[in-house]
Motif scaffolding. Structure first.
Motif, short mmCIF file in Angstrom:
data_model
loop_
_atom_site.label_atom_id
_atom_site.label_comp_id
_atom_site.label_asym_id
_atom_site.label_seq_id
_atom_site.Cartn_x
_atom_site.Cartn_y
_atom_site.Cartn_z
N THR A 115 0.65 -1.35 0.05
CA THR A 115 -0.06 -0.06 -0.15
C THR A 115 0.81 1.25 -0.19
N THR A 116 1.99 1.19 0.84
CA THR A 116 2.94 2.27 0.75
C THR A 116 3.55 2.59 -0.42
N PHE A 117 3.90 1.51 -1.29
CA PHE A 117 4.59 1.80 -2.70
C PHE A 117 3.61 2.18 -3.45
N ALA A 118 2.30 1.78 -3.48
CA ALA A 118 1.43 2.26 -4.53
C ALA A 118 1.14 3.58 -4.34
N GLY A 119 1.18 4.36 -3.05
CA GLY A 119 1.11 5.53 -2.62
C GLY A 119 2.23 6.39 -3.05
N LEU A 120 3.42 6.08 -3.15
CA LEU A 120 4.50 6.78 -3.57
C LEU A 120 4.80 6.60 -5.18
N LEU A 121 4.13 5.67 -5.93
CA LEU A 121 4.06 5.54 -7.08
C LEU A 121 3.17 6.70 -7.76
N ALA A 122 1.85 6.64 -6.75
CA ALA A 122 1.13 7.48 -7.28
C ALA A 122 1.11 8.92 -7.20
N GLU A 123 1.95 9.26 -6.01
CA GLU A 123 2.37 10.67 -5.90
C GLU A 123 3.40 11.01 -6.90
N ALA A 124 4.15 10.17 -7.15
CA ALA A 124 5.29 10.62 -8.37
C ALA A 124 4.64 10.66 -9.56
N LEU A 125 3.64 9.72 -9.79
CA LEU A 125 2.76 9.93 -11.33
C LEU A 125 2.18 11.32 -11.36
N HIS A 126 1.50 11.59 -10.06
CA HIS A 126 0.66 12.86 -10.39
C HIS A 126 1.44 14.06 -10.58
N GLU A 127 2.85 13.95 -10.06
CA GLU A 127 3.80 15.05 -10.28
C GLU A 127 4.01 15.26 -11.49
N HIS A 128 3.75 14.36 -12.38
CA HIS A 128 4.02 14.28 -13.93
C HIS A 128 2.75 14.14 -14.74
N ASP A 129 1.85 14.53 -14.12
CA ASP A 129 0.48 14.72 -14.67
C ASP A 129 -0.12 13.21 -15.21
N GLN A 130 0.42 12.17 -14.61
CA GLN A 130 -0.13 10.90 -15.11
C GLN A 130 -0.99 10.27 -13.79
N LYS A 131 -1.61 9.19 -14.07
CA LYS A 131 -2.32 8.56 -13.25
C LYS A 131 -1.89 6.97 -12.91
#
Length: 181
Positions: A115-131
Motif C-alpha cells: 500500500t505504501t509503495f502504491a502511494g509513493l508511485l501515485a504521488e510520483a505519477l501525479h507530479e508528472h500529470d499521470q495517473k
C-alpha cells in the motif's frame, strides 16, 4: 462505491500484437506493452507504440508471467532504494496516461508495504500529470467474507485513480449467492 459516469471499452496489447484501426476507434483505453518486475527490482519487456487515437494509454507493470513472481515483489517491497529506482524508471516512460500496476500474490505480511509503495508511485505519477491504475487480484471467499490477501482494497482504492478487479471469466463460477466459487 459508486458506478462510473460512463462505461468504457478497453483492450490489452502485448508486444507483437496489433488491433485494426476500426477497433482502435471504438476503445476508450488501451493497456500497452508489459514491463515485468525482475528479481533485482528492475523491469524488462517491451512497450507497444500505438498511433494517436482518442483513448487513454496505460503502461502495464506486472509480476505475472507464466508464474507470479512473488519473490521479486517481496524483495522490491523490502528495499526502499529499489522502490525509488523502480518508480523513477516507470515515470521515465513518457507519453502515457499512466501506469497499470498489476502486482499479484502480495503476501498478507506485505500488505502495508504494498500500500505504501502504491502511494509513493501515485504521488510520483501525479507530479508528472499521470495517473495510477491498480489491478486488484481475484478475492476469495473465506468464512462468508471476501479475503483480498495482501491487497488492502479500501486503501488502494483511495490511492488509485482507476481500479480494475480481476474476476473469474467463467460465469458458472458464481453461485446463487453471487459469490465466486
Amino acid at each position: 462505491v459508486s458506478a462510473p459516469d460512463n462505461a468504457g471499452t478497453g483492450a490489452e496489447i502485448s508486444s507483437g500484437d496489433s488491433l485494426p484501426s476500426p477497433v482502435l476507434s471504438l476503445l476508450s483505453e488501451v493497456t500497452v506493452g508489459e514491463l515485468f518486475l525482475n528479481s533485482d527490482g528492475t523491469v524488462s519487456g517491451e512497450v507497444v507504440t500505438l498511433p494517436e487515437h482518442n483513448f487513454d494509454q496505460w503502461l502495464l507493470t506486472t509480476n505475472v508471467g507464466p508464474v507470479t513472481d512473488q519473490a521479486a515483489l517481496v524483495a522490491m517491497l523490502n528495499d526502499a532504494a529499489v522502490q525509488e529506482s523502480l518508480i523513477d524508471t516507470l515515470i521515465s516512460e513518457a507519453g502515457f496516461t499512466g501506469i497499470n500496476l498489476n502486482y499479484q500474490g502480495v503476501p498478507e505480511s506485505q500488505k502495508e508495504a504494498y500500500t505504501t509503495f502504491a502511494g509513493l508511485l501515485a504521488e510520483a505519477l501525479h507530479e508528472h500529470d499521470q495517473k495510477l491504475l491498480i489491478t486488484l487480484g481475484t478475492p476469495v471467499i473465506s468464512d462468508s467474507s471476501w479475503n483480498t490477501g495482501g491487497q488492502d482494497w479500501v486503501a488502494l482504492g483511495e490511492i488509485a485513480d482507476v481500479v480494475y478487479v480481476q474476476l473469474p471469466p467463467d460465469p458458472t463460477q458464481y453461485d446463487t449467492d453471487d459469490f465466486a466459487s
